[in-house]
Structures are given as structure tokens and as C-alpha cells.
Design an enzyme around this catalytic site. Structure first.
Site, mmCIF file in Angstrom:
data_model
loop_
_atom_site.group_PDB
_atom_site.id
_atom_site.type_symbol
_atom_site.label_atom_id
_atom_site.label_comp_id
_atom_site.label_asym_id
_atom_site.label_seq_id
_atom_site.Cartn_x
_atom_site.Cartn_y
_atom_site.Cartn_z
ATOM 1 N N ARG A 277 -66.514 26.943 71.156
ATOM 2 C CA ARG A 277 -67.699 27.838 71.135
ATOM 3 C C ARG A 277 -68.374 27.902 69.760
ATOM 4 N NH1 ARG A 277 -63.919 30.889 74.100
ATOM 5 N NH2 ARG A 277 -64.287 30.664 76.320
ATOM 6 N N LYS B 19 -81.900 22.337 65.578
ATOM 7 C CA LYS B 19 -82.052 21.777 66.928
ATOM 8 C C LYS B 19 -81.005 20.680 67.101
ATOM 9 C CE LYS B 19 -86.896 22.537 68.098
ATOM 10 N NZ LYS B 19 -88.200 21.892 68.392
ATOM 11 N N GLU C 131 -93.274 11.882 59.464
ATOM 12 C CA GLU C 131 -92.983 13.325 59.502
ATOM 13 C C GLU C 131 -93.390 13.987 58.176
ATOM 14 O OE1 GLU C 131 -92.125 14.700 62.298
ATOM 15 O OE2 GLU C 131 -91.181 13.105 63.468
ATOM 16 N N LYS D 59 -90.610 23.051 56.242
ATOM 17 C CA LYS D 59 -89.885 23.210 57.513
ATOM 18 C C LYS D 59 -89.047 24.482 57.490
ATOM 19 C CE LYS D 59 -87.444 21.432 61.313
ATOM 20 N NZ LYS D 59 -86.930 20.344 62.116
ATOM 21 N N GLU E 52 -88.604 28.536 68.411
ATOM 22 C CA GLU E 52 -89.870 27.973 68.888
ATOM 23 C C GLU E 52 -90.528 28.820 69.967
ATOM 24 O OE1 GLU E 52 -89.953 23.642 68.877
ATOM 25 O OE2 GLU E 52 -91.475 23.690 70.429
ATOM 26 N N ARG F 243 -93.281 27.492 65.492
ATOM 27 C CA ARG F 243 -92.536 26.247 65.289
ATOM 28 C C ARG F 243 -93.159 25.073 66.056
ATOM 29 N NH1 ARG F 243 -85.954 25.487 64.829
ATOM 30 N NH2 ARG F 243 -86.002 23.237 64.584
ATOM 31 N N ASN G 25 -94.856 19.884 66.038
ATOM 32 C CA ASN G 25 -95.030 18.784 66.989
ATOM 33 C C ASN G 25 -96.408 18.135 66.880
ATOM 34 O OD1 ASN G 25 -92.445 18.907 68.228
ATOM 35 N ND2 ASN G 25 -93.086 20.813 69.195
ATOM 36 N N HIS H 213 -97.012 14.707 68.224
ATOM 37 C CA HIS H 213 -95.844 14.374 69.046
ATOM 38 C C HIS H 213 -96.172 14.279 70.535
ATOM 39 C CE1 HIS H 213 -93.742 15.095 65.340
ATOM 40 N NE2 HIS H 213 -92.544 14.985 65.881
ATOM 41 N N HIS I 42 -94.970 11.106 72.163
ATOM 42 C CA HIS I 42 -93.954 11.046 73.223
ATOM 43 C C HIS I 42 -94.444 10.222 74.405
ATOM 44 C CE1 HIS I 42 -91.844 14.959 71.712
ATOM 45 N NE2 HIS I 42 -91.356 13.875 71.141
ATOM 46 N N HIS J 46 -89.586 6.514 66.952
ATOM 47 C CA HIS J 46 -90.195 7.838 67.126
ATOM 48 C C HIS J 46 -91.276 8.087 66.072
ATOM 49 C CE1 HIS J 46 -90.456 12.142 67.871
ATOM 50 N NE2 HIS J 46 -90.184 12.365 66.598
HETATM 51 P P1 NAD Z 1 -81.166 7.056 63.837
HETATM 52 O O1 NAD Z 1 -80.228 8.145 63.648
HETATM 53 O O2 NAD Z 1 -80.992 6.186 65.039
HETATM 54 O O3 NAD Z 1 -81.172 6.140 62.536
HETATM 55 C C1 NAD Z 1 -81.974 4.982 62.505
HETATM 56 C C2 NAD Z 1 -81.144 3.738 62.172
HETATM 57 O O4 NAD Z 1 -80.854 3.747 60.778
HETATM 58 C C3 NAD Z 1 -79.812 3.682 62.875
HETATM 59 O O5 NAD Z 1 -79.511 2.352 63.185
HETATM 60 C C4 NAD Z 1 -78.861 4.227 61.813
HETATM 61 O O6 NAD Z 1 -77.525 3.846 62.025
HETATM 62 C C5 NAD Z 1 -79.447 3.624 60.583
HETATM 63 N N1 NAD Z 1 -79.158 4.316 59.341
HETATM 64 C C6 NAD Z 1 -79.021 5.640 59.142
HETATM 65 N N2 NAD Z 1 -78.900 5.899 57.827
HETATM 66 C C7 NAD Z 1 -78.932 4.716 57.191
HETATM 67 C C8 NAD Z 1 -78.866 4.326 55.833
HETATM 68 N N3 NAD Z 1 -78.799 5.231 54.856
HETATM 69 N N4 NAD Z 1 -78.894 3.021 55.539
HETATM 70 C C9 NAD Z 1 -79.018 2.092 56.515
HETATM 71 N N5 NAD Z 1 -79.123 2.394 57.827
HETATM 72 C C10 NAD Z 1 -79.077 3.690 58.148
HETATM 73 O O7 NAD Z 1 -82.693 7.570 63.882
HETATM 74 P P2 NAD Z 1 -83.464 8.726 63.090
HETATM 75 O O8 NAD Z 1 -84.856 8.252 63.005
HETATM 76 O O9 NAD Z 1 -82.745 9.137 61.870
HETATM 77 O O10 NAD Z 1 -83.383 9.950 64.100
HETATM 78 C C11 NAD Z 1 -83.950 9.873 65.392
HETATM 79 C C12 NAD Z 1 -83.281 10.918 66.253
HETATM 80 O O11 NAD Z 1 -83.526 12.191 65.685
HETATM 81 C C13 NAD Z 1 -83.808 10.964 67.664
HETATM 82 O O12 NAD Z 1 -82.718 11.028 68.548
HETATM 83 C C14 NAD Z 1 -84.618 12.253 67.713
HETATM 84 O O13 NAD Z 1 -84.600 12.834 68.991
HETATM 85 C C15 NAD Z 1 -83.909 13.092 66.700
HETATM 86 N N6 NAD Z 1 -84.740 14.134 66.085
HETATM 87 C C16 NAD Z 1 -84.254 15.383 66.042
HETATM 88 C C17 NAD Z 1 -84.979 16.392 65.442
HETATM 89 C C18 NAD Z 1 -84.406 17.778 65.340
HETATM 90 O O14 NAD Z 1 -85.132 18.701 64.930
HETATM 91 N N7 NAD Z 1 -83.152 17.964 65.648
HETATM 92 C C19 NAD Z 1 -86.215 16.125 64.854
HETATM 93 C C20 NAD Z 1 -86.695 14.820 64.899
HETATM 94 C C21 NAD Z 1 -85.943 13.820 65.518
HETATM 95 N N1 GLY Z 2 -88.663 18.530 64.856
HETATM 96 C C1 GLY Z 2 -89.354 19.697 65.338
HETATM 97 C C2 GLY Z 2 -88.563 20.947 65.129
HETATM 98 O O1 GLY Z 2 -87.540 20.958 64.503
HETATM 99 O O2 GLY Z 2 -88.961 21.957 65.628
#
Ligand code: NAD
Ligand code: GLY
Length: 366
Positions: free
Chosen positions: A120, A142, A184, A226, A236, A240, A244, A247, A251, A264
Site C-alpha cells: 500500500r 503521475k 516539453e 512544473k 489535475e 494542471r 498538456n 498533447h 496523442h 512522444h
Molecule cells: P524511455 O523511458 O523509454 O527512455 C527512452 C530511451 O532512452 C529508452 O530506450 C531508455 O532506456 C533510454 N535511456 C534512458 N536514459 C538514458 C541515458 N541516460 N542514456 C542512454 N539511454 C537512456 O522514454 P522517456 O521519453 O524518458 O519517457 C516516456 C514515458 O514517460 C512514456 O511512457 C510516457 O507515458 C511517460 N510520461 C510520463 C509523464 C508523467 O507525468 N508521469 C509525463 C510524460 C511522459
Molecule cells: N505530464 C503532464 C503532467 O504531469 O501533468
């Protein structure tokens, strides 16, 4: 080294930003609970950074279990989430011990959700290693995994106890991933800080060259903005949603092309170009300001022309967006440069925006 705070009452937490943060004993010691650490990473980031961090933590008397998952967005599912639980259970981790996410947004979202669920809620620390994760996904709580019928559909709001952003990790990031993170960063300038947008215009070459000082400034300002939004509207219910910007269009591009075809951030970059035109048509920004957004997105190495699909296809894809309310799509638009709001917009106007972008785009990438 910079330290910011996300102000959420007794769930407030620090964000440490700078070159070498991951080597600082004081940051780690404050972030971790005494005892054991489950270090969740993937098979791309793990070989680069996990062993050095684990070894260092062991020298500081923490016991570390590394949990290494396969890389990729396609692993953000129940099966891989369960692999984290299997390891936590096998090692009899307790709620008071710490789970650390070392990686990009995929690892951060998935490990964060694991931390939210395990017993939990166990202590959770974000160590983001992509630019996107450093400026966006690691801050704000998130967490989620994907469902076959929708991205990030299963998750929880669960704040970390600390975020450690070591800008040195960006040295190994692929250029395409780096540009995706810049989308971003540009977003924050558009929606919250016109001065920051101007600074980005002047500093884009230094950022693309990964100049440490420029990176620290860009990441710090992005996290500050942020953090302010999250502190005002953690779940949100209103404000918040402006995060987006771009986005909703983005999307649609991601879903229409199939996830993973465009990153993305690439889809968000192109989505911001469309959202800028929409904002101009609604009277929020001038034609010159709109063009500045297009130029900065392009200079960051991001696509500015959307796939050449009929506008009806975009409208259909966007109707599935999480921000659709009672069937009406809400768009984030700029009231002025550096100020945003959400607005329900007639589909005729959206059609004009899409048709113009397609007509003026050179290559769609579709
Ligand atoms: P990712 O985590 O897939 O990383 C991109 C690639 O880079 C991967 O292959 C990873 O292994 C590699 N990588 C990571 N760090 C590295 C480094 N220092 N050196 C070399 N390679 C490295 O993608 P991302 O763009 O970081 O994140 C995308 C994800 O984030 C999506 O699933 C999206 O839904 C999520 N997201 C979440 C939020 C949130 O608020 N929680 C906001 C935006 C996106
Ligand atoms: N990435 C959008 C949020 O965190 O609300």
C-alpha cells in the site's frame, strides 16, 4: 547544484539538479530510508549507471537489490510490473524501505506505480536519466502502466520522496531522445513563461550541444514551473491540464501512427505547432509569436508537419483523449505568450488548423 521544493504539505519533496548529483552522498542519504534499496532500472540504463550507483550506496552502508527489466514502452504493462513485485516479495522488502527508479519515463512511471501499490505504498525516489523524465515525468507523482486499449490508463498519483537529477546522465542519451525532451521544455515557455521562451530561442544551440550550464538552467526552470503547477493542482482538477499543451494533437499522431513510430516528444512538438495556430486563430497570440513557436520546435530537431490524414481522422483519434469531457474535446490554447487555458473548440476550426498544417508541411513522416 540547485535544490527546488515541490510544496505539497507533509508530502513535500526536494528536487536536486546538477552535474554529479548521483555521486553526492548527502542527496542520497536524505532521499533514502535507512536499510535496503530496490534499484529498478532497465537493460539499457542499468549497464550504464546502476552498478556504479549500487556500489556507491553499498559503501555508504545501504544494501541494494538491482531489479533490471527489459527496455521499451512495450514493457510498461502488468507482466513487467509483476516482475518488480516478484523481486520485492522474494527479497521480503518492507514498506519503510526504498524503491528507486533509475531510467527514463517508462521506468519512472512503472516503478512509481509499483511503489504506490507494494504494501500500500513504499518510499519512492526518482532518478530520471532522460531529458523528458528530468523535466516532466519524474516530477508531480503521475505513475502508470499501459492497458492494451489505452496508454497510462492504469495508475496512481504517488509522489516521490525526492528527485535526483544528474545532468551528466544526458551525455549518453540518443539525439532523437534528447530532442523529444526539448519539446516539453519548450512547452513550459509557451504556457507559463514568455521570458523563458525567449531564453530558449537564444540558447537552443547550447542546449543541443548539451552545454552543462544551459542544461541546468533549462531543467531547473522547467522543474520550477512544473512544481508550481503540481503544488496548485496535484490531481489535475483544473490548472494542471495546461501541461498538456500540444498533447491532444500529439496523442492523435502517436495513436494514429502506432505508438513508438514517433517519440512522444516528437508528437508533442508537432502538436504544439498545431496548438499555436489554433491559439492564433482564437486571438491569443500574434502571427509572429506563432511563427516563433514553429521555428523553435524545428530548431530543436522536432517535426513540424503532421501526418497527411483527413481532418476527420484526427478528430476521431482525439475524441478518445483523456481530456475529452462528455464527448467534447478540450484543447490547451495560449491566452498570450506564456499563459494558457483549456477551451472547447468547434471541430470546424480544428479542421481548418489541421488542413492548413498539412498543406504547408513538406513531409509528414507518415
Ligand atoms: P524511455 O523511458 O523509454 O527512455 C527512452 C530511451 O532512452 C529508452 O530506450 C531508455 O532506456 C533510454 N535511456 C534512458 N536514459 C538514458 C541515458 N541516460 N542514456 C542512454 N539511454 C537512456 O522514454 P522517456 O521519453 O524518458 O519517457 C516516456 C514515458 O514517460 C512514456 O511512457 C510516457 O507515458 C511517460 N510520461 C510520463 C509523464 C508523467 O507525468 N508521469 C509525463 C510524460 C511522459
Ligand atoms: N505530464 C503532464 C503532467 O504531469 O501533468
Amino acid at each position: 547544484m540547485k535544490m527546488l521544493k515541490v510544496s505539497l504539505g507533509d508530502r513535500s519533496y526536494p528536487i536536486w539538479i546538477g552535474s554529479g548529483v548521483n555521486r553526492l552522498q548527502s542527496c542520497w542519504q536524505e532521499a533514502l530510508a535507512p536499510g535496503r534499496v530496490a534499484l529498478v532500472t532497465n537493460d539499457c540504463v542499468g549497464p550504464l549507471y546502476a552498478e556504479a550507483i549500487a556500489q556507491q550506496l553499498r559503501e555508504w552502508k545501504f544494501s541494494v537489490v538491482v531489479i533490471q527489466l527489459p527496455d521499451g514502452e512495450q514493457t510498461k504493462d502488468w507482466q513487467h510490473l509483476n516482475l518488480i513485485f516478484d523481486q520485492l516479495m522474494a527479497h521480503r522488502f518492507e514498506r519503510g524501505e526504498t524503491l528507486v527508479a533509475l531510467g527514463g519515463g517508462v521506468i519512472g512511471d512503472m516503478a512509481g506505480f509499483a511503489a504506490a501499490c507494494y504494501q500500500r505504498g513504499m518510499r519512492f525516489v526518482q532518478v530520471p536519466t532522460t531529458l523528458l523524465a528530468q523535466v516532466d515525468s519524474s516530477v508531480g507523482g503521475k505513475t502508470a502502466i499501459n492497458h492494451p486499449l489505452g496508454k497510462n490508463m492504469i495508475g496512481a498519483f504517488y509522489q516521490p520522496a525526492a528527485v535526483l537529477i544528474d545532468t551528466d546522465t544526458l551525455a549518453t542519451l540518443a539525439p532523437r531522445e534528447f530532442s523529444a525532451g526539448l519539446a516539453e521544455v519548450i512547452k513550459y515557455g509557451c504556457i507559463l513563461d514568455a521570458e523563458f521562451f525567449s531564453w530558449l530561442e537564444q540558447s537552443i544551440d547550447a542546449l543541443l550541444a548539451r552545454d552543462p550550464a544551459a542544461l541546468t538552467t533549462a531543467i531547473t526552470r522547467s522543474c520550477e514551473l512544473k512544481a508550481q503547477v503540481v503544488a496548485a493542482d496535484e490531481r489535475e482538477s483544473g490548472l494542471r491540464a495546461i501541461l498538456n499543451f500540444g498533447h491532444t494533437f500529439g496523442h492523435a499522431i502517436e495513436a494514429g501512427l502506432g505508438y513508438g513510430s514517433w517519440l512522444h516528444g516528437e508528437a508533442v512538438g508537432c502538436g504544439m505547432v498545431l496548438a499555436a495556430d489554433l491559439s492564433h486563430r482564437l486571438g491569443g497570440i500574434t502571427a509572429e509569436q506563432q511563427q516563433r513557436i514553429v521555428r523553435l520546435v524545428a530548431r530543436a530537431g522536432l517535426p513540424v508537419a503532421p501526418p497527411k490524414w483527413p481532418a476527420a481522422r484526427y478528430l476521431d483519434l482525439m475524441s478518445h483523449d483523456k481530456k475529452a469531457q462528455s464527448g467534447r474535446i478540450r484543447y490547451v490554447v495560449l491566452r498570450s505568450m506564456g499563459a494558457a487555458e483549456t477551451s472547447a473548440v468547434e471541430s470546424e476550426l480544428i479542421t481548418k488548423v489541421i488542413e492548413k498544417a498539412i498543406a504547408s508541411g513538406s513531409d509528414s513522416g507518415a
